[in-house]
Design an enzyme around this catalytic site. Structure first.
Site, PDB file in Angstrom:
ATOM      1  N   CYS A 113       3.256  -5.305  -1.850  1.00 51.07           N
ATOM      2  CA  CYS A 113       3.694  -6.700  -1.728  1.00 51.07           C
ATOM      3  C   CYS A 113       4.890  -6.714  -0.786  1.00 51.07           C
ATOM      4  CB  CYS A 113       4.131  -7.250  -3.083  1.00 51.07           C
ATOM      5  SG  CYS A 113       2.873  -7.126  -4.342  1.00 51.07           S
ATOM      6  N   ARG A 137       1.783  -7.075   4.305  1.00 54.33           N
ATOM      7  CA  ARG A 137       1.807  -6.236   3.093  1.00 54.33           C
ATOM      8  C   ARG A 137       1.052  -6.885   1.933  1.00 54.33           C
ATOM      9  NH1 ARG A 137       5.662  -2.281   2.893  1.00 54.33           N
ATOM     10  NH2 ARG A 137       5.746  -2.417   0.631  1.00 54.33           N
ATOM     11  N   TRP A 167       0.319  -8.829  -3.148  1.00 57.51           N
ATOM     12  CA  TRP A 167      -0.940  -8.083  -3.068  1.00 57.51           C
ATOM     13  C   TRP A 167      -1.314  -7.825  -4.520  1.00 57.51           C
ATOM     14  CZ3 TRP A 167      -4.171  -7.187   0.801  1.00 57.51           C
ATOM     15  CH2 TRP A 167      -5.206  -6.286   0.615  1.00 57.51           C
ATOM     16  N   ASN A 213       7.169  -5.395  -6.744  1.00 58.66           N
ATOM     17  CA  ASN A 213       6.110  -4.689  -6.034  1.00 58.66           C
ATOM     18  C   ASN A 213       5.842  -3.421  -6.829  1.00 58.66           C
ATOM     19  OD1 ASN A 213       4.329  -3.600  -4.180  1.00 58.66           O
ATOM     20  ND2 ASN A 213       5.934  -2.713  -2.905  1.00 58.66           N
ATOM     21  N   GLY A 214       4.593  -3.168  -7.168  1.00 55.69           N
ATOM     22  CA  GLY A 214       4.257  -1.939  -7.901  1.00 55.69           C
ATOM     23  C   GLY A 214       3.455  -2.270  -9.141  1.00 55.69           C
ATOM     24  N   GLU A 265     -18.625   9.913   8.924  1.00 55.45           N
ATOM     25  CA  GLU A 265     -17.407   9.094   9.007  1.00 55.45           C
ATOM     26  C   GLU A 265     -16.606   9.459  10.243  1.00 55.45           C
ATOM     27  OE1 GLU A 265     -16.404   6.476   7.841  1.00 55.45           O
ATOM     28  OE2 GLU A 265     -14.249   6.469   8.240  1.00 55.45           O
ATOM     29  N   LYS A 308     -15.652   6.780  13.250  1.00 56.88           N
ATOM     30  CA  LYS A 308     -14.272   6.556  13.742  1.00 56.88           C
ATOM     31  C   LYS A 308     -14.229   6.676  15.256  1.00 56.88           C
ATOM     32  CE  LYS A 308     -12.221   5.086  10.467  1.00 56.88           C
ATOM     33  NZ  LYS A 308     -13.457   4.657   9.984  1.00 56.88           N
ATOM     34  N   GLU A 332     -16.098   3.671  16.977  1.00 54.52           N
ATOM     35  CA  GLU A 332     -15.467   2.338  16.912  1.00 54.52           C
ATOM     36  C   GLU A 332     -14.097   2.310  17.591  1.00 54.52           C
ATOM     37  OE1 GLU A 332     -14.639   0.849  12.990  1.00 54.52           O
ATOM     38  OE2 GLU A 332     -14.312   2.823  12.183  1.00 54.52           O
ATOM     39  N   HIS A 358     -34.000  21.019  13.580  1.00 54.86           N
ATOM     40  CA  HIS A 358     -35.196  20.153  13.585  1.00 54.86           C
ATOM     41  C   HIS A 358     -35.135  19.121  14.696  1.00 54.86           C
ATOM     42  CE1 HIS A 358     -36.416  22.009   9.867  1.00 54.86           C
ATOM     43  NE2 HIS A 358     -35.218  21.774   9.364  1.00 54.86           N
ATOM     44  N   LYS A 368     -12.235  -7.073  11.084  1.00 54.83           N
ATOM     45  CA  LYS A 368     -11.836  -6.315   9.892  1.00 54.83           C
ATOM     46  C   LYS A 368     -12.762  -6.613   8.727  1.00 54.83           C
ATOM     47  CE  LYS A 368      -9.525  -3.503   7.435  1.00 54.83           C
ATOM     48  NZ  LYS A 368      -9.843  -2.076   7.645  1.00 54.83           N
TER      49      LYS A 368
HETATM   50  C1  AGP Z   1     -14.894   1.162   9.175  1.00 57.80           C
HETATM   51  O1  AGP Z   1     -13.871   1.780   9.940  1.00 57.80           O
HETATM   52  C2  AGP Z   1     -15.211  -0.233   9.654  1.00 57.80           C
HETATM   53  N1  AGP Z   1     -14.081  -1.050   9.679  1.00 57.80           N
HETATM   54  C3  AGP Z   1     -16.415  -0.833   8.906  1.00 57.80           C
HETATM   55  O2  AGP Z   1     -17.476   0.105   8.954  1.00 57.80           O
HETATM   56  C4  AGP Z   1     -16.175  -1.194   7.427  1.00 57.80           C
HETATM   57  O3  AGP Z   1     -16.032  -0.028   6.663  1.00 57.80           O
HETATM   58  C5  AGP Z   1     -17.391  -1.982   6.924  1.00 57.80           C
HETATM   59  O4  AGP Z   1     -17.507  -3.151   7.699  1.00 57.80           O
HETATM   60  C6  AGP Z   1     -17.288  -2.351   5.452  1.00 57.80           C
HETATM   61  O5  AGP Z   1     -16.196  -3.198   5.264  1.00 57.80           O
HETATM   62  P1  AGP Z   1     -15.713  -3.478   3.746  1.00 57.80           P
HETATM   63  O6  AGP Z   1     -15.292  -2.149   3.187  1.00 57.80           O
HETATM   64  O7  AGP Z   1     -14.586  -4.449   3.875  1.00 57.80           O
HETATM   65  O8  AGP Z   1     -16.882  -4.045   2.997  1.00 57.80           O
END
Ligand code: AGP
Length: 616
Positions: free
Chosen positions: A2, A27, A75, A101-102, A485, A489, A492, A508, A611
């Protein structure tokens, strides 16, 4: 996390506090509120939602002018984002206001004790008990700093507290344990804040507060700091050399770097308060009756992107610890394959934002088929947990960068906790076994910290590969989702071709991709676990190296078998096999971020991405 601000001085407290909250809104933005001391009393305003809602409330119902005040942007952890749960919280007489906060772990017994003494606590928060306890102590000692010291000695958990009392209009008091609080020292004015971003526009002179300390700001006397037992504390003053916008990132060049660095705390916070002294898990938000969980005969994880990769790792833990079959599905595919679901199916929906439409639509479909849904989410009160039967919140704090990092690690922790909880409820894991795993988990925060301290060679390697067009990632067992993963990274952030494979699949087909100097990252499982897994992946490394690949090997400390075949060796602390993703992922996050930066990319907001993907 927060955002907290306190002020005492000669400016308008409301203006200073609101401007500070705006700087801290990253935050947390579930709700916000302020309290000012004026005309011998307290005046407050608080609203659910973003700060703009509070702004609107204040323009319609202005508070009296005041030179002392506190504020909070939330938060949510305990209690949804509502007006009633917004901070500040007051005692029944309305003479004390406190922001927090906490997590106060022992708030329930304290709440019961206060109720027995006739206090009424209308909110669902843990914080509210502090306002009532401060009021009681202040009525006996008439000293807000002493009252804070007495109250803090009764609290368990992690907390930053800032409080004011209507009888002390020139005083703001704060306290901290395992949660940030910093003092700003101006000319005849003083500030308290979660981080310097809140007051850097007024002063760059700051005082660092240590663990278990109480700070008192008095308009005419300045700053005094003591331990919780009242002994005077030595404090460190320093000059902040960041500009205001950098301060929101606490001096980091990007939110992504900041959030990578926050992972040790995020992992620790996600574990906090979920294991009692005897090693028994208490996941109080998982409001699905134990009897129902005992009848579960299938688990289906639905998620997208990074959250999906967390689900792939969860599968290993769930099946190993509970012997329940576990399927992991891309949420966007799930409902179109006409999945077989019934009341004995537990669907786990993993989502950082809690708003991803693909995942939301998947869980709605699952509920229509009679399945129970448990959400694992980082955003309190968002749609996915609201539409689920139960939720386990990760406590990573807001994740601002589009590329998910700390949310991923805390999703893994939450998945391990859910798997262990299922084992506990179904009797497939006994208390001592659960205790062993939880002990291992509690060491991960330190292990991640150690990894973060050894990343210079990874950053240097990333910069040297910025001109490359392709990087491949290999892994086996839980290392396979880590490879996926790592590839995501890089895709993206660096906008380059990157692909993750199960190392056993190489022969394969994908091995045809190997060519001279092609960088291939290999996530190597512990040699202490299933050695057959380790030996096979060492063979895979030899196969690709024999064909010219540049091998970048992620392996645990002490694993000497990989040394002859690693062009670049990245060491991670030895961890139990199932938990290795918590440490092995971190170098891949740093690698992708650094390579993207070397390419001149904007890492916090990569092109074409958002996001939270709230469309299907
Ligand atoms: C991951 O780095 C991306 N931002 C994206 O794959 C993300 O994980 C995915 O869109 C799921 O989002 P969420 O966890 O908010 O559901």
């Amino acid at each position: 996390m927060c955002g907290i601000v306190g002020y005492v001085g000669s400016q308008s407290a409301l203006d200073v506090v609101m401007a500070g909250l705006k700087r801290l809104e990253y935050r947390g933005y579930d709700s916000a509120g302020v309290a000012v001391l004026a005309d011998g009393g307290l005046a407050t305003a608080k609203r659910a939602g973003k700060l703009v809602n509070l702004d609107k409330e204040l323009s319609e119902h202005p508070l009296p002018s005041a030179a002392t005040g506190i504020g909070h942007t939330r938060w949510a952890t305990h209690g949804g984002p509502t007006d009633a749960n917004a901070h500040p919280h007051l005692d029944n007489a309305g003479r004390v206001a406190v922001v927090h906060n906490g997590i106060i772990e022992n708030f329930a017994p304290l709440r019961a004790e206060l109720a027995e003494r006739g206090h009424e606590l209308p909110s669902e928060t843990d914080t509210e008990v502090v306002a009532h306890l401060l009021a009681e102590e202040y009525s006996a000692c008439a000293d807000l700093a002493e009252a804070m010291r007495l109250v803090c000695r009764r609290l368990e958990g992690a907390f930053t507290l800032v409080a004011v009392h209507a009888d002390a209009p020139d005083v703001v008091v704060g306290a901290r344990r395992n949660s940030p609080l910093v003092v700003g020292v101006g000319e005849g004015e003083y500030f308290l804040a979660s981080d310097v971003a809140a007051f850097i526009a007024h002063t760059r002179d700051a005082v660092e507060l240590g663990q278990d300390q109480v700070v008192e700001l008095r308009r005419d006397e300045g700053v005094s700091v003591t331990a919780f037992d009242g002994t005077p504390a030595d404090v460190r003053s320093y000059h902040v050399d960041w500009d205001a916008s950098a301060a929101e990132k606490a001096g980091y060049a990007s939110f992504m770097l900041k959030e990578i660095a926050e992972q040790p705390k995020a992992v620790a916070d996600t574990l906090l308060g979920r294991v009692d002294g005897s090693g028994t898990l208490s996941l109080d938000e998982v409001r699905i009756p134990a009897g129902v969980l005992r009848e579960v005969d299938k688990v289906v994880v639905v998620a997208c992107g990074t959250a999906y990769h967390a689900g792939l790792i969860a599968k290993y833990a769930i099946e190993h610890w509970t012997r329940i079959p576990c399927e992991v599905e891309l949420a966007s595919e799930f409902r179109y394959r006409d999945p077989i679901l019934d009341q004995q199916t537990l669907v786990v929906a993993i989502s950082q934002s809690g708003e991803t439409m693909d995942t939301l639509m998947a869980l709605r479909h699952a509920r229509e088929q009679g399945a129970r849904v448990l959400a694992i989410c980082n955003t309190n009160g968002s749609t996915i947990p609201r539409e689920s039967d139960a939720v386990l919140y990760t406590h990573a704090g807001p994740e601002v960068a589009v590329a998910s990092t700390k949310a991923f690690l805390t999703q893994l922790v939450a998945c391990y906790l859910v798997a262990l909880y299922l084992g506990q409820v179904r009797g497939t894991k006994y208390g001592d076994e659960i205790g062993d795993v939880v002990r291992d988990l509690s060491g991960i925060s330190g292990a991640v910290e150690r990894v973060l301290g050894t990343m210079d060679p990874v950053r240097e390697l990333a910069r040297s590969l910025a001109h490359k067009n392709t990087v491949l990632f290999l892994g086996r067992h839980v290392g396979h989702p880590v490879a996926l993963e790592g590839a995501l990274k890089l895709k993206e952030l660096a906008y380059m071709h990157a692909e993750g494979f199960a190392a056993g699949e190489l022969k394969h087909g994908p091995i045809a991709l190997i060519e001279e100097d092609l960088p291939v990252v290999v996530v190597v499982p512990s040699p202490r676990g299933r050695s057959i897994l380790h030996d096979k992946i060492v063979s895979n490394i030899q196969e690709i190296r024999a064909r010219g690949a540049r091998t970048i090997v992620i392996a645990e400390e002490g694993d000497e078998a990989v040394v002859p075949y690693a062009d670049h060796l990245v060491r991670v602390p030895a961890t139990p096999t199932l938990l290795q993703p918590l440490v092995a992922t971190v170098p891949l996050q740093v690698f992708a971020c650094e390579l993207a930066t070397a390419r001149g990319n904007e890492v916090d907001q990569p092109r074409n991405l958002a996001k939270s993907v709230t469309v299907e």
